[in-house]
Each structure stands twice: as structure tokens, then as C-alpha cells.
Write an enzyme that holds these catalytic residues in place. Structure first.
Site, PDB file in Angstrom:
ATOM      1  N   ARG A   1       0.875  -1.134  -0.007  1.00 28.20           N
ATOM      2  CA  ARG A   1      -0.030   0.031   0.182  1.00 28.20           C
ATOM      3  C   ARG A   1       0.889   1.219  -0.092  1.00 28.20           C
ATOM      4  O   ARG A   1       1.461   1.491   0.813  1.00 28.20           O
ATOM      5  CB  ARG A   1      -0.737  -0.015   1.104  1.00 28.20           C
ATOM      6  CG  ARG A   1      -2.138   1.039   1.165  1.00 28.20           C
ATOM      7  CD  ARG A   1      -2.839   0.928   2.373  1.00 28.20           C
ATOM      8  NE  ARG A   1      -2.358   1.886   3.454  1.00 28.20           N
ATOM      9  CZ  ARG A   1      -2.475   2.062   4.614  1.00 28.20           C
ATOM     10  NH1 ARG A   1      -3.350   1.388   5.211  1.00 28.20           N
ATOM     11  NH2 ARG A   1      -2.064   3.118   5.370  1.00 28.20           N
TER      12      ARG A   1
ATOM     13  N   TYR B   1       1.707   5.915  11.790  1.00 25.77           N
ATOM     14  CA  TYR B   1       1.487   4.810  12.182  1.00 25.77           C
ATOM     15  C   TYR B   1       2.490   3.820  11.448  1.00 25.77           C
ATOM     16  O   TYR B   1       2.769   2.831  11.946  1.00 25.77           O
ATOM     17  CB  TYR B   1       0.509   4.183  12.542  1.00 25.77           C
ATOM     18  CG  TYR B   1      -0.662   4.158  11.216  1.00 25.77           C
ATOM     19  CD1 TYR B   1      -0.467   3.307  10.325  1.00 25.77           C
ATOM     20  CD2 TYR B   1      -1.469   5.210  10.908  1.00 25.77           C
ATOM     21  CE1 TYR B   1      -1.090   3.286   9.086  1.00 25.77           C
ATOM     22  CE2 TYR B   1      -2.119   5.301   9.772  1.00 25.77           C
ATOM     23  CZ  TYR B   1      -2.043   4.285   8.779  1.00 25.77           C
ATOM     24  OH  TYR B   1      -2.700   4.128   7.606  1.00 25.77           O
TER      25      TYR B   1
ATOM     26  N   HIS C   1      -4.414   4.934   4.168  1.00 27.78           N
ATOM     27  CA  HIS C   1      -5.741   4.329   3.812  1.00 27.78           C
ATOM     28  C   HIS C   1      -6.665   5.132   2.998  1.00 27.78           C
ATOM     29  O   HIS C   1      -7.360   4.324   2.006  1.00 27.78           O
ATOM     30  CB  HIS C   1      -6.523   3.924   5.275  1.00 27.78           C
ATOM     31  CG  HIS C   1      -7.424   3.346   5.016  1.00 27.78           C
ATOM     32  ND1 HIS C   1      -7.809   2.020   4.482  1.00 27.78           N
ATOM     33  CD2 HIS C   1      -9.130   3.641   5.529  1.00 27.78           C
ATOM     34  CE1 HIS C   1      -9.059   1.592   4.660  1.00 27.78           C
ATOM     35  NE2 HIS C   1      -9.918   2.663   4.970  1.00 27.78           N
TER      36      HIS C   1
HETATM   37  C1  LIG Z   1     -17.160  -4.302   9.813  1.00 22.55           C
HETATM   38  C2  LIG Z   1     -16.342  -2.920   9.702  1.00 22.55           C
HETATM   39  N1  LIG Z   1     -15.457  -2.844  10.193  1.00 22.55           N
HETATM   40  C3  LIG Z   1     -14.640  -1.686  10.106  1.00 22.55           C
HETATM   41  C4  LIG Z   1     -14.849  -0.719   9.235  1.00 22.55           C
HETATM   42  C5  LIG Z   1     -13.759   0.217   9.005  1.00 22.55           C
HETATM   43  N2  LIG Z   1     -12.891   0.233   7.889  1.00 22.55           N
HETATM   44  C6  LIG Z   1     -12.924   0.317   6.629  1.00 22.55           C
HETATM   45  S1  LIG Z   1     -11.880  -0.182   5.648  1.00 22.55           S
HETATM   46  C7  LIG Z   1     -11.056  -0.748   7.039  1.00 22.55           C
HETATM   47  C8  LIG Z   1      -9.698  -1.582   6.877  1.00 22.55           C
HETATM   48  C9  LIG Z   1      -9.835  -2.753   5.935  1.00 22.55           C
HETATM   49  O1  LIG Z   1      -8.725  -3.013   5.553  1.00 22.55           O
HETATM   50  P1  LIG Z   1      -8.188  -4.386   4.664  1.00 22.55           P
HETATM   51  O2  LIG Z   1      -9.440  -5.254   4.681  1.00 22.55           O
HETATM   52  O3  LIG Z   1      -6.897  -4.982   4.765  1.00 22.55           O
HETATM   53  O4  LIG Z   1      -8.075  -3.402   3.108  1.00 22.55           O
HETATM   54  P2  LIG Z   1      -7.301  -2.392   2.455  1.00 22.55           P
HETATM   55  O5  LIG Z   1      -8.069  -1.099   2.827  1.00 22.55           O
HETATM   56  O6  LIG Z   1      -6.066  -2.350   3.268  1.00 22.55           O
HETATM   57  O7  LIG Z   1      -7.294  -2.496   1.244  1.00 22.55           O
HETATM   58  C10 LIG Z   1     -11.918  -0.750   8.188  1.00 22.55           C
HETATM   59  C11 LIG Z   1     -11.213  -1.169   9.460  1.00 22.55           C
HETATM   60  C12 LIG Z   1     -15.674  -1.337   8.132  1.00 22.55           C
HETATM   61  N3  LIG Z   1     -15.946  -0.707   6.922  1.00 22.55           N
HETATM   62  N4  LIG Z   1     -16.462  -2.449   8.315  1.00 22.55           N
END
Ligand SMILES: Cc1ncc(C[n+]2csc(CCOP(=O)(O)OP(=O)(O)O)c2C)c(N)n1
Length: 317
Positions: free
Chosen positions: A245, A258, A249
Site C-alpha cells: 500500500r 503509524y 488508507h
Molecule cells: C465491519 C467493519 N469494520 C470496520 C470498518 C472500517 N474500515 C473500513 S476499511 C477498513 C480497513 C480494511 O482493511 P483491509 O481489509 O486490509 O483493506 P485495505 O483497506 O487495506 O485495502 C476498516 C477497518 C468497516 N468498514 N467495516
């Protein structure tokens, strides 16, 4: 991986890179527009392009079905979304094909292209994709379902329920986990027991494969095998594509809070764009003038799409 060993012609290898470049330039434009106040949110796919394009090109647009997650810009382009469609979505316009500007941007959807809009909780698309795949097979369709997610999403119950259901019913779905080692600010090692997403597939009796997600040709070879398996009625697969990445985010996040300098440097070194470009140059497949022409064409397509999206009517309140 040598593109020939991956089963691709020179032309297909070049086309793969052209898709990656388009994804990168679109992402950069959306980031710029967000920073200039045109719309509230930008979500970067930088670092994921080889994984997204390599995987998506294994599917058949308009026949197959898509459950992309919010970072999967390259996959929705391959599925058939135009630059204008995606701009309309980011600008929240009434003619946005996903939701008429009502859904948060990056939850893309398009009935014409079998792209199903997901909702915000991560991993909800995993059981939905399994159900759709089963329905398609019962209707006698040859379609396979593409379903992507991040590594953090594999900690959700939906991930496990979805995989179990898909495997039990031999649903024609391919799960594409783009493992960038972060779920917002939580590193992979602090939320994933066992150290591997792919290994989890074994518990559900389906193939689980880890692939270098910065290599579009290696990803393509693995994805084509999984799609072929699903199309032949042999059931689902899980691909874990290891990517970097490169950005925060979202545009609301600052990863310098972080991630260490060292980690950011290692991620930058795994940028798939210069790697793919370097490979094609070494193979003498990408002449200067072709590359320059692509940049000119993409710039003009982006300008046109942005202009038309700005002029489009706003969403109805
Ligand atoms: C059930 C749930 N918990 C928390 C969130 C908040 N949230 C949105 S994206 C994210 C990170 C997800 O990370 P990952 O699946 O590794 O995908 P990346 O964004 O790194 O591509 C979180 C915690 C959410 N959307 N849904």
C-alpha cells in the site's frame, strides 16, 4: 514472471501494462481533485495495480459478475466502467451509474456491467458473491464471480461464512484478497492468526494460493487457473495477492502517524508500475513513442471525463 511463461502474447503483456497505467493516472487525478476540494473522498489503489489488473483480465466482462472492494479501481475499469462513470461517482452526480450519487464514492456498481455495489462494512461482499455464484450456476449461466477484499476483511465472520458456503456448494467464485499488510493502521501480524490468508482456504477444502501481487503476469496465470476451475464447475478458489500500500488508507488518513520510514521505503520499492515498465523495456516491447502516445491519450481521456462529470447534473437531494 516472464509473460510468455504466464501464457501471454507480447500484445497481451503490453495491454496489461496499459491498463495499469490508466488505473494509476486515474487514481492520481482523483487524488488531485479531492485535494482541490472537488469532492470529499479519495481512496488510493497505488501499489495494487498489478494485482487488480492481472486478476481482472482473467475474467470476461459483461458475462462474469463483479463484487469489487473500494480499492479495486483497476478491476472496475477492466469490468467496463468508463473514466466518466467513475468520475460521476466521485463527484456524486445524478447520472452516476452506481447510485445516482447517493452512495459513498468507491462503492462502485453498474447493472449494465454486472458490477454489484457493496455496502460499507468490510467483507459483506464475500457471502453475497457466494450466493450470486450459486444462483448463476442454478440458472445455467457460465458466469464466474469476481470478489475482492483486503487482508483486514478476512478477520470478519462474513469472510469465513462466505468461504464455507461457497466451497460447500461449489459456487463458481474466485476470491481475490489484496494483502497490503495494513487494515487502516493495524498491521497484518496484529490481527491475522497463522500469518497467511491463503492457508485458510484449506479449512474449507478449496485451493488457496499466495502470489506476488506486484507481478501482473504471475497474478494473471494464477487467476486464469482459478477462473477456469470455477467455470468447469470445480468450485471456488482463494488468491492472496501480496501487494504494497503506497498511500494512506484514504484521503482522511495520514499513514506517517503509524508507519515507519523504513516500512514506507520498502513499500515504495515494491511499486508495480516501474517494475512492469522496466520489464517491458528490457524485453524491447515498449518503445518511447508508444509510451508517450499512451500518456497523451490518457491525459486527454481524463480531461474529457472530468469536464463532462463537472457539467453533469448534481444528485437529487
Ligand atoms: C465491519 C467493519 N469494520 C470496520 C470498518 C472500517 N474500515 C473500513 S476499511 C477498513 C480497513 C480494511 O482493511 P483491509 O481489509 O486490509 O483493506 P485495505 O483497506 O487495506 O485495502 C476498516 C477497518 C468497516 N468498514 N467495516
Amino acid at each position: 514472471m516472464d509473460h510468455r511463461a504466464a501464457g501471454l502474447t507480447d500484445g497481451e503483456a503490453l495491454a496489461t501494462y496499459r491498463w495499469m497505467l490508466l488505473t494509476r493516472r486515474l487514481e492520481e487525478r482523483l487524488a488531485l481533485l479531492q485535494r482541490s476540494g472537488a469532492f470529499p473522498l479519495a481512496l488510493s489503489s497505488r501499489g495494487h495495480e498489478a494485482a487488480q489488473i492481472g486478476a481482472a483480465l482473467a475474467f470476461q466482462p459483461k458475462l462474469d459478475w463483479w463484487y469489487p472492494y473500494y480499492r479495486d479501481l483497476g478491476a472496475v475499469l477492466v469490468a467496463g466502467s468508463t473514466l466518466l462513470d467513475l468520475m460521476l461517482s466521485s463527484f456524486g452526480k445524478a447520472t452516476d451509474p452506481a447510485s445516482g450519487g447517493r452512495q459513498t464514492a468507491y462503492n462502485w456498481g453498474d447493472r449494465r456491467l454486472n458490477i454489484v455495489a457493496r455496502s460499507a462494512p468490510v467483507a459483506v461482499q464475500v457471502p453475497q458473491a457466494a450466493g450470486s455464484a450459486l444462483a448463476l450456476r442454478r440458472q445455467g449461466s457460465r458466469a464466474v464471480v469476481y470478489c475482492s477484499l483486503g487482508d483486514g476483511a478476512t478477520s470478519q465472520g462474513d469472510f469465513h461464512e462466505g468461504l464455507n458456503f461457497a466451497a460447500l456448494h461449489r459456487a463458481p467464485v474466485v476470491y481475490i484478497c489484496q494483502n497490503n499488510q495494513w487494515a487502516i493502521s493495524v498491521p497484518f501480524g496484529r490481527q491475522t492468526a497463522g500469518g497467511s490468508v491463503a492457508q485458510r482456504a484449506a479449512g474449507y477444502g478449496m485451493p488457496g494460493i499466495t502470489v506476488d501481487g506486484t507481478d501482473p503476469f504471475a497474478v494473471g496465470a494464477a487467476a486464469r487457473e482459478a477462473v477456469d476451475r470455477a467455470r468447469r464447475g470445480l468450485g471456488p478458489s482463494l488468491l492472496e495477492l501480496r501487494v504494497a500500500r503506497l498511500d494512506s488508507h484514504t484521503s482522511d488518513d495520514d499513514q506517517r502517524q503509524y508507519r515507519s520510514q523504513e516500512d514506507l521505503g520498502e513499500a515504495a520499492a515494491r511499486d508495480p508500475l516501474p517494475a512492469a515498465r522496466g520489464y517491458l523495456r528490457r524485453e524491447d516491447l515498449l518503445p518511447d513513442d508508444l509510451e508517450r502516445q499512451w500518456e497523451v491519450d490518457i491525459l486527454s481521456e481524463l480531461d474529457g471525463a472530468e469536464r463532462r462529470a463537472r457539467e453533469a447534473p448534481d444528485a437529487v437531494p
